[in-house]
Structure formats: C-alpha cells, structure tokens
Write an enzyme that holds these catalytic residues in place. Sequence first.
Site, PDB file in Angstrom:
ATOM      1  N   GLU A 177      -3.973  -9.384   4.148  1.00  0.00           N
ATOM      2  CA  GLU A 177      -4.784  -9.232   4.861  1.00  0.00           C
ATOM      3  C   GLU A 177      -5.775  -9.849   5.363  1.00  0.00           C
ATOM      4  OE1 GLU A 177      -3.353  -7.047   2.617  1.00  0.00           O
ATOM      5  OE2 GLU A 177      -2.662  -4.882   4.023  1.00  0.00           O
ATOM      6  N   GLU A 188       0.883  -1.241   0.665  1.00  0.00           N
ATOM      7  CA  GLU A 188       0.468  -0.255  -0.012  1.00  0.00           C
ATOM      8  C   GLU A 188       1.045   1.219  -0.249  1.00  0.00           C
ATOM      9  OE1 GLU A 188      -2.849  -1.892   3.282  1.00  0.00           O
ATOM     10  OE2 GLU A 188      -3.715  -1.404   1.437  1.00  0.00           O
TER      11      GLU A 188
HETATM   12  N1  T1G Z   1       3.937  -7.813  11.487  1.00  0.00           N
HETATM   13  C1  T1G Z   1       5.309  -7.938  12.324  1.00  0.00           C
HETATM   14  N2  T1G Z   1       6.001  -9.273  11.650  1.00  0.00           N
HETATM   15  C2  T1G Z   1       6.050  -9.832  11.376  1.00  0.00           C
HETATM   16  C3  T1G Z   1       5.230  -9.419   9.987  1.00  0.00           C
HETATM   17  C4  T1G Z   1       4.298  -8.614   9.877  1.00  0.00           C
HETATM   18  N3  T1G Z   1       3.879  -8.002   9.497  1.00  0.00           N
HETATM   19  N4  T1G Z   1       5.640 -10.339   8.989  1.00  0.00           N
HETATM   20  C5  T1G Z   1       6.350 -10.835   9.806  1.00  0.00           C
HETATM   21  N5  T1G Z   1       7.140 -10.888  10.271  1.00  0.00           N
HETATM   22  C6  T1G Z   1       8.163 -11.208  11.662  1.00  0.00           C
HETATM   23  C7  T1G Z   1       6.952 -12.973  11.468  1.00  0.00           C
HETATM   24  O1  T1G Z   1       6.811 -13.022  12.982  1.00  0.00           O
HETATM   25  C8  T1G Z   1       8.384 -13.492  11.809  1.00  0.00           C
HETATM   26  O2  T1G Z   1       9.029 -12.932  12.874  1.00  0.00           O
HETATM   27  C9  T1G Z   1       9.622 -12.868  11.316  1.00  0.00           C
HETATM   28  O3  T1G Z   1       8.344 -11.710  10.655  1.00  0.00           O
HETATM   29  C10 T1G Z   1       9.977 -13.319  10.011  1.00  0.00           C
HETATM   30  O4  T1G Z   1       8.634 -14.411   9.150  1.00  0.00           O
HETATM   31  C11 T1G Z   1      -2.754  -1.467   6.381  1.00  0.00           C
HETATM   32  C12 T1G Z   1      -2.686  -3.109   8.432  1.00  0.00           C
HETATM   33  C13 T1G Z   1       6.935 -11.085   4.945  1.00  0.00           C
HETATM   34  C14 T1G Z   1       6.345 -13.421   3.189  1.00  0.00           C
HETATM   35  O5  T1G Z   1       0.061 -10.338   6.460  1.00  0.00           O
HETATM   36  O6  T1G Z   1       3.461 -12.970   4.940  1.00  0.00           O
HETATM   37  O7  T1G Z   1       0.063  -4.309   6.410  1.00  0.00           O
HETATM   38  O8  T1G Z   1       9.088 -15.383  15.266  1.00  0.00           O
HETATM   39  O9  T1G Z   1       9.138 -16.736   9.576  1.00  0.00           O
HETATM   40  O10 T1G Z   1       9.197 -17.095   6.086  1.00  0.00           O
HETATM   41  O11 T1G Z   1      -3.147  -3.305   5.753  1.00  0.00           O
HETATM   42  O12 T1G Z   1       6.577 -12.351   7.103  1.00  0.00           O
HETATM   43  O13 T1G Z   1      11.332 -14.189  13.676  1.00  0.00           O
HETATM   44  O14 T1G Z   1       9.889 -13.431  15.559  1.00  0.00           O
HETATM   45  O15 T1G Z   1       7.395 -15.502   8.105  1.00  0.00           O
HETATM   46  O16 T1G Z   1      10.524 -15.035   4.586  1.00  0.00           O
HETATM   47  C15 T1G Z   1       0.275  -7.483   6.420  1.00  0.00           C
HETATM   48  C16 T1G Z   1       2.972 -11.806   6.221  1.00  0.00           C
HETATM   49  C17 T1G Z   1       0.232  -7.202   7.495  1.00  0.00           C
HETATM   50  C18 T1G Z   1       2.317 -10.008   6.076  1.00  0.00           C
HETATM   51  C19 T1G Z   1       8.326 -13.256   5.582  1.00  0.00           C
HETATM   52  N6  T1G Z   1       0.902  -8.275   6.152  1.00  0.00           N
HETATM   53  N7  T1G Z   1       4.439 -12.023   6.988  1.00  0.00           N
HETATM   54  O17 T1G Z   1       8.136 -14.767   4.893  1.00  0.00           O
HETATM   55  O18 T1G Z   1       9.787 -15.135   7.539  1.00  0.00           O
HETATM   56  S1  T1G Z   1      -1.256  -6.412   7.795  1.00  0.00           S
HETATM   57  C20 T1G Z   1       1.251  -9.746   5.817  1.00  0.00           C
HETATM   58  C21 T1G Z   1       3.972 -13.269   6.088  1.00  0.00           C
HETATM   59  C22 T1G Z   1      -1.305  -4.705   6.996  1.00  0.00           C
HETATM   60  C23 T1G Z   1      -2.446  -2.816   6.564  1.00  0.00           C
HETATM   61  C24 T1G Z   1      -2.660  -3.990   7.484  1.00  0.00           C
HETATM   62  C25 T1G Z   1       5.869 -13.535   5.861  1.00  0.00           C
HETATM   63  C26 T1G Z   1       6.551 -13.092   4.594  1.00  0.00           C
HETATM   64  P1  T1G Z   1      10.243 -14.392  14.469  1.00  0.00           P
HETATM   65  P2  T1G Z   1       8.668 -14.991   8.789  1.00  0.00           P
HETATM   66  P3  T1G Z   1       9.238 -15.385   6.038  1.00  0.00           P
END
Ligand code: T1G
Length: 695
Positions: free
Chosen positions: A125, A105
């Site tokens: 999301e 975004e």
């Molecule tokens: N926020 C906080 N921590 C996150 C995170 C996030 N968005 N994404 C990953 N982590 C942490 C995860 O908990 C782990 O932590 C470490 O990063 C590595 O993650 C307004 C409100 C990006 C594809 O849903 O899909 O934006 O265990 O093991 O396999 O519209 O992480 O090491 O302490 O998964 O390389 C929307 C979620 C958020 C993407 C990477 N975004 N993340 O995969 O690593 S809501 C998501 C993923 C939002 C807006 C709204 C995957 C990844 P730790 P990982 P990976």
Amino acid sequence: MSADYEVRGNVAVITLNNPPVNGLGLETRSAAVEAVRKAGMDPAVKAIVLTGAGKAFSGGADIREFNSPKALTEPTLHTLISTVESSEKPVVAAIHSVAMGGGLELALGCNYRVATPEAQIALPEVKLGILPGAGGTQRMPRLVGLEQAMQMITTGTPVPAEALAGTALFDEVYRPGADLLASAIAFANKVADLRPLPKVRDRKVEHAQPELFISQAREGIKKAAGPFPAPVACVEALIAALTLPFEEGLKVERELFLKLKETNESKSLRHAFFAERAASKIPDVPADTPTRKIASAAVIGAGTMGGGIAMNFANAGIPVTLLEMKQEALDKGLATIRKNYETSVKRGKLTQDKLEQRMQLVTGTLAYEDIAQADITIEAVFEDMAVKTEVFRQLDKVMKPGAILATNTSTLDVNKIAAVTGRPQDVIGLHFFSPANVMKLLEIVRGAKTGKDVLATAMALSKKLKKTGVVAGVCDGFIGNRMLEQYLRQAGFLLDEGCTPEQVDKAIEKFGFAMGPFRMSDLAGNDVGWYIRKRRAIESPELVYSKTADLLCEKGRFGQKTGAGWYDYKPGDRHAYPSQLVNDMIVEYAREQGIERRKISDEEIIERLVYALVNEGAKILEEGIALRASDIDMVYLTGYGFPSWRGGPMFYADCVGLPNVLQAIEKYGRGRHGEAWAPAPLLVRLAVEGKRFNG
Ligand code: T1G
C-alpha cells in the site's frame, strides 16, 4: 467477479474468483461473505479453506473502486475480514502466487495460513501513498514481529512465503510442487476440532526496548520518507500496534488510512499505477495480436547508447551482437559494458557469475553479414539522418526477412528512415533513454507503415526488458523531447531575464525534479542541444531561443565531459559548482540584448518550466502523437525525473486545475517571447468545460 463454493468431505472450499488478480471488489467481497456464512450454517462442514483462482490468492482491494462509493459499500473489506475472524469453524487461507495488500490482510483474519514457497507476500500500500487499511499494520507485527513488519509495510517490498516460514504467519509452507489445495484441505481436517480457534488479534506485539524502537523508527522514517507522508503514517500505525489494545490500534490505522487516501501524493501514485498498465494497450492493436519471436538481437553502434541498449538484452538473457565500423570502437564499447557490470558487482547488485553469464551473451563484429540472422536490430549511431539512412540501406540488404529494424533516434523522422528500406512495415522507433541500461522509459515510435505485429512485438519486448513502453507517433522529438524543447526554451529565457543556472535548477529540484535543466544538460552534453538547435535554425527559423546555450558551446563548455559547462567541475568530482564566468556571460548577453534583468520568483520558474511541458503535452495529445494523457505522464515519470508524488505533468495540471494553468499561460503569453505561450486548443477547451486531461 465472485467467489466459488464447494464442499469436499467436511471442508468447505471458498475460491476467490475475480480475474486477473482476485481484486477484492464489492461483488467478490459479497460473494465471499455469503460463502463463509453458508459454510457456517452447514452442519456437514467442520472447517473452511479460502483460496484464490488463477494467478493469485488476491492482489488486494480493488484499487479501481477507491474513487467510487463501492469501496465503502457493505460488505466492506473490514466486514469480510471480521466475518472470517468470527467464524465458529476454523478458516485456513491457502496462498499461492500472490497475497498482497487487502488480500494478505484477509488471510491475516483467518485462523491459519498455509502457502506455496514462492508465493509473493506483500503489504504494498505504501507504494500507492496509503497504508494497509484493513488491519495489516496491527496483525502483521503480531505474527512476524515489529522489525520485519516495519520493513515490509514501509517499503511495500514483496517477500517469498518461504522466507517467512519460520514465523507465526504461516502454519505450513509446503515444498515446491506440492498440491496446495489438497494439502490445505488435509490441514483443515486436522485442525477442524481444535479449540480455542487461534486469532491473530489475541496475540501480543512484543519488543525488548519499545521506547528505543519508537524513537528510532520515527527518526529513521523521516529521512527515508522524503516528501511522502505514507511511510511516516505506517510507522505511527505500527507504534499503535505496540502501545494500544487491538481495537484502538485498528482505529488509529483507519484514521491514518482515510487521511492518506485523500492526499495528492496517493492520488498521483495510484494514477501512475494504472497509467503504466494502460500504456501497454494500443487501441487498434488487439491484445492477442501475434508477436514475432525475439531470440537474438543486434545493436548497430557501440557508443554510450548502443552499449547500454545491448546490456538490456543481455540482462534479459537474449544474445546480442554489437556491430561497429572500427575494431577500436568495438573494443571500447565491449570494455565499457564489462566495466558497467563490474560497477554493479562492486555495489553488490550483481554476482561475478551473473556478470560472466551476461558478458557471454554479448559479442561484437565489424561485418553486417554476421548479424543477418538476428530477430531484431537496433540502430544507435550518430543522430544524423544521412548516417542513419545509410545504416538502414545496409540492414535492408543483409537482414533476414521478418527481422525487425528499429532505430534509437531521439528526434528524427522514422518514416523517412523506413522509406529507404523495402520493408517499412518492419521498421519502428525504439527510443531508449540514457543511461539505456538504467532508465525505465522506452518510447515506441510507430511509423506510418509499421506493422501491427511489429508494434505488438515491441510492446512485449519492452516488458521483457523491464522497460515502460509508451507508443508515440512520428514528430520532431516524439513525446518527451518535443515537450523538453519548450521546457529548455523557457529555461534559457529565464537566464536572459534575470536568473542564474543554479537558481533555476534549485527551484525545479525543490519542486521535485531529479535534476534541473542546466545540471541535466551538463550531464547529457550541451553539444547535443547545440547540434539540434543548428538543425532547427534551418528547419524552423521561427523557433527563437536564448543564445546563452550557443555562447556556452562556442566556449567549448559542453558540460561534465569537458570539465566545464553551465557549471564548473573539478577532476573526479561530479559536483556542479556555480561558474562566475558563465554568470557574467549571461548578464553581458542580456545587456547586449537590451533586456532589463529582474528578480524572478521560484514560483514563476516552476510555472514556466512545468506549464511549458503541459502546454506542449496538450498539443501532442490533440495531434494524436500520444494516445492518452497518462502516457505523457508515464514518459515524464519514467524518463525525465518528474516527481512521482505529483503524478506527471498532465496529472499535476489536473490537480492544479486547468483554468488556473490556462490563466498562468495567458499571463506569460503577454510577456517576453509570448509567442511561445500560444495556449493549446485542447487545454483551452478542457479548461472552459471544467474537464481534466486524465478523464
Ligand atoms: N486492484 C485493481 N486492479 C488491479 C490490482 C488491484 N489491487 N492489482 C492489479 N490490478 C490489475 C492491473 O491494473 C491490470 O489490469 C491487471 O490487474 C494485471 O495487473 C485495504 C486498500 C498483483 C503483483 O498494490 O502489484 O489492498 O491492465 O499487469 O504483473 O490495505 O498487479 O489488465 O486492465 O500488474 O501479474 C494493494 C497491486 C491494493 C497490488 C500482479 N495491492 N498489484 O502483477 O499483473 S490497496 C497492490 C500488483 C489495498 C488495503 C488496501 C500487481 C500484481 P489491466 P498486472 P502482474
């Protein structure tokens, strides 16, 4: 936790820098706003490139902030995006690896976007029970069209940038191996003086038949969404993008986002997101513990479980040898593997080439010597201690030093198995769930002497096999099956007291379980439980069960595999038909036992089945068999069909409120077989202290 800033020639380069995925937490947002303003005020700067450090452009908003004031503390993500969008100098988003959620975004608020071809682009999301809440539902359809935007937003599925190269989303998608930053800076120099600056909000959302789109989208998503409110809200936000001016559409999106964020469904899905990642952390095994190489595997036993386990290795590209005692059993096992792959090819989930590649990786043998050099063996023979220990004596004799010796036992004592070898530090439990090539859960059972490097290797292997690895201590049934035992006891008592199998199944399936206890037992085989109850009758005679399950097995009604179980089945038809014979047998049994059957509500059925899980889970947690409550939730979400929108048994109990759960348990404790309801001390303590299982 910041954003780095440097000027190269006339281009300011702002790099989001919040490892590991550049989550847009407060500190990062503040630093990025500061940097954009700084670039705006520097007369030498003609254009801005925004990029991400490390392995992502940005993984989105920092989900950890959701339940904290930080999420709404200025500068919010909206403020960051409007700062970028109102910049008087062109801003170019340079995307590599991952641009997801709020990260994407943010890029949509830029004037231009360039990317590497394999960058994963997603608005995931909806998988967290929310929707893109920073303009994604309004800007994405303006760039990729309504249908593509709806597909991406209602499924959350990532798409590689190159698949979107033909859309207005990207101004450039570079060839593989191109230097993204250098290319982006060159692009920024090229557009530095172009005016007016292109803004996504100025584009229109068009559709040839808007009314038809709206009616079909609303109709279609209702069926697809099931119990989840988020996909339905996503469609409403997209309809707002089609029908309303940009700012009004943003308002609709915001309202829907704030509502969804507070739903239990979203809290459950966010809980599961972190729970899955937390499960891979073992407190006394540092993340940098050296792991053993796993370049080859062997599976002992080519039955249903052994074959499924072998498929996991072949799917991960690891050569695997199946060992059996008899050629006929080996041939049958290999043929079943091929048949399973052929089914995937028929369903379009696998190509014929891939099938052949995987079958090349699977070999068979009747000789232990042939597997001596495997890096790991997994025993999947009959669930009997004598049989398993004999296998481990053989393995101890032939396996090379350093080979990991794993057992797939679902209940037996891993320490006793390890004790028959001279290398208990190399022995571990790897409990796969049937069908082993499908179910995500892998219980990693840590023996008293299991080496830390073996544990770390097993956890790394679970990721390689695309499983959710959860560490369990040694006890009868580890985490999942030990809790299931109490769940099944209650299911049996409910029959004695007035229910039919289909009433119990329907009630818990309405709660959200994929399959009720009796349909599940008919699928897995009623004789499995029968064997375990016979063993238990010797080991723990105090454990009382309804006898109906034994009566069923004495009639040879083992379930689908014998064409009859709790239900009747027709040849070639997996549908479970209520059985008058079984229902009469249940009534007769209750009469003989002098039990006065009564009408039992669905609510009581659900409470007794789910709270039986919760109460046993609390005992497992207190004994340290499970490291954390969220691990127990992951076991049930990924191995037992617990409804994902309820977050797992322990999270669900937290949402109900532990005092309410305890009150119900105490009520059932005053009923028939009340001894089964002795409340777990941990549950009592947390309920009294007003606390939760999940911190
Ligand atoms: N926020 C906080 N921590 C996150 C995170 C996030 N968005 N994404 C990953 N982590 C942490 C995860 O908990 C782990 O932590 C470490 O990063 C590595 O993650 C307004 C409100 C990006 C594809 O849903 O899909 O934006 O265990 O093991 O396999 O519209 O992480 O090491 O302490 O998964 O390389 C929307 C979620 C958020 C993407 C990477 N975004 N993340 O995969 O690593 S809501 C998501 C993923 C939002 C807006 C709204 C995957 C990844 P730790 P990982 P990976």
